[in-house]
Write a protein that holds these residues in place. Structure first.
Motif, mmCIF file in Angstrom:
data_model
loop_
_atom_site.group_PDB
_atom_site.id
_atom_site.type_symbol
_atom_site.label_atom_id
_atom_site.label_comp_id
_atom_site.label_asym_id
_atom_site.label_seq_id
_atom_site.Cartn_x
_atom_site.Cartn_y
_atom_site.Cartn_z
ATOM 1 N N SER A 51 47.393 41.941 40.429
ATOM 2 C CA SER A 51 46.990 41.559 41.791
ATOM 3 C C SER A 51 45.937 40.461 41.805
ATOM 4 O O SER A 51 45.679 39.861 42.851
ATOM 5 C CB SER A 51 46.454 42.786 42.534
ATOM 6 O OG SER A 51 45.308 43.314 41.866
ATOM 7 N N LYS A 52 45.309 40.188 40.680
ATOM 8 C CA LYS A 52 44.229 39.210 40.635
ATOM 9 C C LYS A 52 44.752 37.821 40.300
ATOM 10 O O LYS A 52 45.637 37.653 39.462
ATOM 11 C CB LYS A 52 43.205 39.616 39.576
ATOM 12 C CG LYS A 52 42.392 40.868 39.899
ATOM 13 C CD LYS A 52 41.203 40.547 40.772
ATOM 14 C CE LYS A 52 40.467 41.808 41.188
ATOM 15 N NZ LYS A 52 39.905 42.535 40.066
ATOM 16 N N SER A 53 44.172 36.833 40.950
ATOM 17 C CA SER A 53 44.454 35.446 40.594
ATOM 18 C C SER A 53 43.669 35.096 39.340
ATOM 19 O O SER A 53 42.761 35.811 38.925
ATOM 20 C CB SER A 53 44.052 34.516 41.735
ATOM 21 O OG SER A 53 44.805 34.801 42.897
ATOM 22 N N GLY A 54 44.029 33.974 38.750
ATOM 23 C CA GLY A 54 43.287 33.522 37.583
ATOM 24 C C GLY A 54 44.186 33.313 36.386
ATOM 25 O O GLY A 54 45.188 34.005 36.203
ATOM 26 N N VAL A 55 43.798 32.358 35.561
ATOM 27 C CA VAL A 55 44.517 32.101 34.329
ATOM 28 C C VAL A 55 44.168 33.193 33.325
ATOM 29 O O VAL A 55 43.079 33.777 33.373
ATOM 30 C CB VAL A 55 44.133 30.705 33.787
ATOM 31 C CG1 VAL A 55 42.662 30.654 33.368
ATOM 32 C CG2 VAL A 55 45.030 30.289 32.640
ATOM 33 N N GLU A 56 45.094 33.510 32.447
ATOM 34 C CA GLU A 56 44.805 34.475 31.384
ATOM 35 C C GLU A 56 43.708 33.907 30.480
ATOM 36 O O GLU A 56 43.611 32.682 30.300
ATOM 37 C CB GLU A 56 46.063 34.754 30.555
ATOM 38 C CG GLU A 56 47.163 35.469 31.319
ATOM 39 C CD GLU A 56 46.741 36.867 31.753
ATOM 40 O OE1 GLU A 56 46.137 37.587 30.938
ATOM 41 O OE2 GLU A 56 46.996 37.225 32.912
ATOM 42 N N PRO A 57 42.877 34.776 29.896
ATOM 43 C CA PRO A 57 41.826 34.267 29.007
ATOM 44 C C PRO A 57 42.356 33.321 27.930
ATOM 45 O O PRO A 57 41.698 32.334 27.589
ATOM 46 C CB PRO A 57 41.240 35.545 28.398
ATOM 47 C CG PRO A 57 41.428 36.572 29.476
ATOM 48 C CD PRO A 57 42.755 36.238 30.095
ATOM 49 N N SER A 58 43.549 33.591 27.435
ATOM 50 C CA SER A 58 44.125 32.744 26.389
ATOM 51 C C SER A 58 44.464 31.347 26.898
ATOM 52 O O SER A 58 44.663 30.424 26.096
ATOM 53 C CB SER A 58 45.383 33.397 25.809
ATOM 54 O OG SER A 58 46.368 33.582 26.824
ATOM 55 N N GLY A 59 44.531 31.177 28.228
ATOM 56 C CA GLY A 59 44.880 29.885 28.802
ATOM 57 C C GLY A 59 43.713 29.111 29.380
ATOM 58 O O GLY A 59 43.905 28.012 29.909
ATOM 59 N N CYS A 60 42.507 29.663 29.266
ATOM 60 C CA CYS A 60 41.373 29.015 29.943
ATOM 61 C C CYS A 60 40.990 27.694 29.286
ATOM 62 O O CYS A 60 40.578 26.757 29.968
ATOM 63 C CB CYS A 60 40.179 29.959 30.029
ATOM 64 S SG CYS A 60 39.411 30.369 28.454
ATOM 65 N N ASN A 90 41.410 35.503 34.886
ATOM 66 C CA ASN A 90 41.737 36.905 35.166
ATOM 67 C C ASN A 90 41.323 37.738 33.955
ATOM 68 O O ASN A 90 42.093 37.899 33.011
ATOM 69 C CB ASN A 90 43.231 37.057 35.452
ATOM 70 C CG ASN A 90 43.608 38.474 35.856
ATOM 71 O OD1 ASN A 90 42.842 39.428 35.657
ATOM 72 N ND2 ASN A 90 44.789 38.640 36.418
ATOM 73 N N THR A 91 40.102 38.238 33.966
ATOM 74 C CA THR A 91 39.573 38.963 32.805
ATOM 75 C C THR A 91 39.953 40.434 32.803
ATOM 76 O O THR A 91 39.780 41.113 31.790
ATOM 77 C CB THR A 91 38.037 38.854 32.760
ATOM 78 O OG1 THR A 91 37.493 39.356 33.993
ATOM 79 C CG2 THR A 91 37.595 37.418 32.557
ATOM 80 N N SER A 92 40.456 40.934 33.932
ATOM 81 C CA SER A 92 40.785 42.362 34.021
ATOM 82 C C SER A 92 42.248 42.649 33.711
ATOM 83 O O SER A 92 42.625 43.806 33.504
ATOM 84 C CB SER A 92 40.451 42.900 35.420
ATOM 85 O OG SER A 92 41.289 42.308 36.392
ATOM 86 N N GLY A 93 43.076 41.598 33.702
ATOM 87 C CA GLY A 93 44.486 41.780 33.422
ATOM 88 C C GLY A 93 45.277 42.404 34.551
ATOM 89 O O GLY A 93 46.437 42.781 34.376
ATOM 90 N N GLU A 94 44.670 42.476 35.747
ATOM 91 C CA GLU A 94 45.349 43.070 36.897
ATOM 92 C C GLU A 94 46.334 42.068 37.496
ATOM 93 O O GLU A 94 45.982 40.912 37.739
ATOM 94 C CB GLU A 94 44.326 43.489 37.948
ATOM 95 C CG GLU A 94 43.388 44.595 37.491
ATOM 96 C CD GLU A 94 42.236 44.775 38.460
ATOM 97 O OE1 GLU A 94 42.312 45.688 39.299
ATOM 98 O OE2 GLU A 94 41.268 44.004 38.377
#
Length: 252
Positions: free
Chosen positions: A149-158, A143-147
């Motif tokens: 509503s978006k799925s995805g791991v935070e950049p710090s967790g990739c 989740n690069t946008s920080g929204e």
């Protein structure tokens, strides 16, 4: 051939040409960039025409729609699942009939682009292990946008999630990272740059070259910019197939 299918085949050729030019502008060969034709909500006949125009890589967002289309289309298609994946959908997606425990889903599933937590990775790994198939390629969604509503791991967790897939999921093949930029595209360059930085961190942590780590970023409105910024996979739907019909309720 109908106007709609004529249009899809012509649009595909245009997208491939534009993607190739963008790759060359970034100092790469066109064959270093994959175009996933995203056919969600589109009928099988239109997908078949794009296939007949020579394309082989298609993507879907919904498990049931993917299963239904895959059963009606040639088995040399490389299907990418690109939508949010729920734990209870991993078995039907990976060719398991829940009632009979027999193959039934998408045997030619080439990649799941949307692994966003360890739970999903573990579910995919367990089911893939029952099939005796080669490891399933997966991308970690960031989740690069920080929204919210978006799925995805935070950049710090990739890095941690990528390590988990690599070290704890023997039936999965970590293949790279995926992101969805902001819908209004105002922060697209920043979102893409964040994913590029994530790749550098992941590759350093895993001891792999950046050339081995795919970047799936860029859709219909921004795929050329994404390629110029390093994308190796772009997911293009409406630019090839036309506007989508969301009146049909889809089951994820």
């Amino acid at each position: 051939m109908s106007t709609a299918t004529d249009g899809a085949a012509a649009a595909l050729r245009s997208v491939l040409h534009r993607a190739g030019q963008a790759a060359e502008r970034s100092g790469r060969n066109p064959d270093q960039v994959k175009v996933v034709a995203v056919s969600k909500t589109k009928p099988v006949a239109v997908v078949q025409q794009v296939y007949d125009a020579g394309h082989r890589i298609f993507g879907e967002n919904y498990v049931q729609e993917l299963i239904e289309k895959a059963s009606q289309l040639p088995d040399d298609i490389e299907w990418h699942f690109i939508g949010n994946l729920q734990s209870n959908k991993t078995k039907p997606l990976l060719c398991i009939d829940l009632s009979l425990w027999l193959p039934s889903g998408v045997p030619n599933l080439a990649m799941v682009e949307s692994v966003d937590d360890e739970k999903i990775a573990n579910h995919l790994d367990r089911v893939a292990g029952t099939l005796g198939r080669k490891p399933l390629k997966v991308l970690v969604q960031v989740n690069t946008s920080g929204e919210i509503s978006k799925s995805g791991v935070e950049p710090s967790g990739c890095v941690a999630l990528s390590k988990h897939v690599t070290t704890s999921c023997p039936n999965l093949e970590f293949s790279g990272l995926m992101t969805i930029g902001m819908l209004d595209y105002t922060s697209t360059p920043e979102n893409f740059k964040t994913l590029v930085n994530c790749r550098a961190d992941v590759c350093k942590a895993l001891g792999m070259s950046e050339e081995q780590c795919e970047l799936s970023m860029g859709m219909s409105a921004d795929f050329e910019q994404a390629i110029e910024m390093g994308s190796t996979i772009v997911r293009v739907g409406s630019t090839i197939f036309g506007a989508r019909d969301y009146n049909k309720k889809q089951s994820s």
